[in-house]
Design a protein around this motif. Structure first.
Motif, short mmCIF file in Angstrom:
data_model
loop_
_atom_site.label_atom_id
_atom_site.label_comp_id
_atom_site.label_asym_id
_atom_site.label_seq_id
_atom_site.Cartn_x
_atom_site.Cartn_y
_atom_site.Cartn_z
N LEU A 49 145.58 -50.11 41.84
CA LEU A 49 144.96 -49.04 40.27
C LEU A 49 146.45 -49.54 39.27
CD1 LEU A 49 145.04 -45.62 42.93
CD2 LEU A 49 143.86 -46.65 41.70
N GLY A 50 148.20 -49.77 39.52
CA GLY A 50 148.32 -49.77 38.19
C GLY A 50 147.15 -50.95 37.76
N LYS A 51 146.76 -52.23 38.14
CA LYS A 51 146.24 -53.12 37.16
C LYS A 51 144.90 -52.56 37.07
CE LYS A 51 147.81 -56.63 40.72
NZ LYS A 51 147.41 -58.02 40.99
N ALA A 52 144.19 -51.78 36.87
CA ALA A 52 143.39 -51.14 36.99
C ALA A 52 143.53 -50.32 35.44
CB ALA A 52 142.02 -49.79 37.74
N ALA A 53 144.85 -49.64 35.15
CA ALA A 53 145.01 -48.91 34.79
C ALA A 53 145.49 -49.69 33.60
CB ALA A 53 146.78 -48.02 34.49
N MET A 54 145.85 -50.86 33.45
CA MET A 54 146.27 -51.60 32.52
C MET A 54 145.11 -51.63 32.15
SD MET A 54 149.14 -52.12 31.07
CE MET A 54 149.62 -53.35 30.56
N SER A 55 143.84 -52.02 32.10
CA SER A 55 143.11 -52.03 31.35
C SER A 55 142.71 -52.25 30.02
CB SER A 55 141.14 -51.93 32.89
OG SER A 55 141.28 -51.06 33.02
N VAL A 56 143.09 -50.44 30.26
CA VAL A 56 142.52 -50.15 29.34
C VAL A 56 143.73 -50.14 28.27
CG1 VAL A 56 143.58 -47.59 28.07
CG2 VAL A 56 143.06 -47.44 30.62
N GLY A 57 145.54 -50.91 28.97
CA GLY A 57 146.51 -51.91 27.26
C GLY A 57 145.37 -52.89 26.60
N SER A 58 144.39 -53.17 28.31
CA SER A 58 143.72 -54.63 27.33
C SER A 58 142.86 -54.94 26.35
CB SER A 58 142.96 -55.42 28.44
OG SER A 58 143.65 -55.80 29.94
N LEU A 59 142.51 -53.07 26.43
CA LEU A 59 140.74 -52.83 25.68
C LEU A 59 142.11 -52.57 23.72
CD1 LEU A 59 138.73 -49.39 27.60
CD2 LEU A 59 138.31 -51.92 25.63
#
Length: 259
Positions: free
Chosen positions: A161-171
């Motif tokens: 879930l932490g990695k998924a949240a970081m996908s917002v950071g990728s955007l």
């Protein structure tokens, strides 16, 4: 099936979007406000007004120094999970046992800590409620089930879930590569969204190291989101809502957004 439904009703386990995405999420936002955000406000107040008691360490735990605000912020995981348990109407033993589940979920979830706490606290709470007062050794069984469920789930799903949240950071990082006007708009909007969603926008922005124009756009997005929600909801929430959202977090509106 009827017996199962009767069991759920007796245990006050209501599997519904309202219970989990409105009641639990709204309570979680309040738990976050009463720990992480209050701690941040205390630290900021102490730094700006140079108050020694608020800027000096008051405790050393495991070699780490904590200020008064730092202690409050460190308790964000347990605070959120207990708030969720309260919203789910957990019995006392289940409610208190969620402390460990919340700490583990938030610690292992990284940028997705609050989101991990939401999922894990809900599941742990319902499992705890299911076994509560079903045995003669309830004082042992209920905390054991709740705590172990929380820790096991944290170990399994909090890091993803932490990695998924970081996908917002990728955007956000993708947006910084665009020409200045579009970049500013997208970074501001995405950062504002991250601020309101049950993820750690602070952790995401810190990991990305946003500076310069992108950093300014992120700040503008945060301010617009918080002040916008605070002003828009003033009629319903009055001064309490204005202050809590204006200097706290727009995540307090997540329950209303889900509605």
């Amino acid at each position: 099936m009827e017996k199962f439904k009767s069991f759920l009703k007796r245990k006050d386990i209501e599997i519904s979007a309202k219970r989990y995405l409105i009641d639990a999420l709204g309570a979680m936002a309040q738990g976050l406000f009463c720990s992480l955000l209050i701690g941040t406000i205390i630290n900021t107040f102490g730094t700006q007004f140079k108050i020694p008691f608020l800027t000096s360490p008051v405790a050393v735990i495991g070699g780490t120094e904590y200020t008064a605000g730092g202690i409050a912020s460190a308790m964000s995981g347990p605070a959120m999970s207990i708030a969720i348990g309260y919203a789910l109407k957990c019995p006392p033993l289940v409610l208190f046992s969620l402390t460990a589940a919340g700490f583990a979920a938030n610690a292992l979830g990284g940028a997705g800590g609050p989101l991990a706490v939401l999922f894990i606290a809900v599941i742990s709470a319902e499992l705890g409620k299911a076994v509560s007062k079903e045995t003669r050794i309830d004082i042992l069984v209920t905390p054991l089930v709740t705590v172990m469920a929380g820790i096991l789930l944290s170990w399994l799903i909090a890091p993803p879930l932490g990695k998924a949240a970081m996908s917002v950071g990728s955007l956000i990082m993708w947006a910084t590569e665009l020409q200045p006007l579009l970049m500013g708009i997208l970074v501001a909007v995405l950062t504002g969204m991250a601020l309101t969603l049950p993820i750690s926008s602070a952790a995401i922005c810190a990991a990305l190291g946003l500076t310069g124009l992108a950093g300014g756009a992120a700040v503008a997005g945060c301010c617009a989101q918080m002040v916008g929600f605070a002003v828009m909801s003033f009629k319903e929430n009055k001064w309490g809502g204005l202050v809590s959202q204006g200097i706290g977090t727009s995540m307090l509106q997540m329950g209303n957004i889900i509605k």
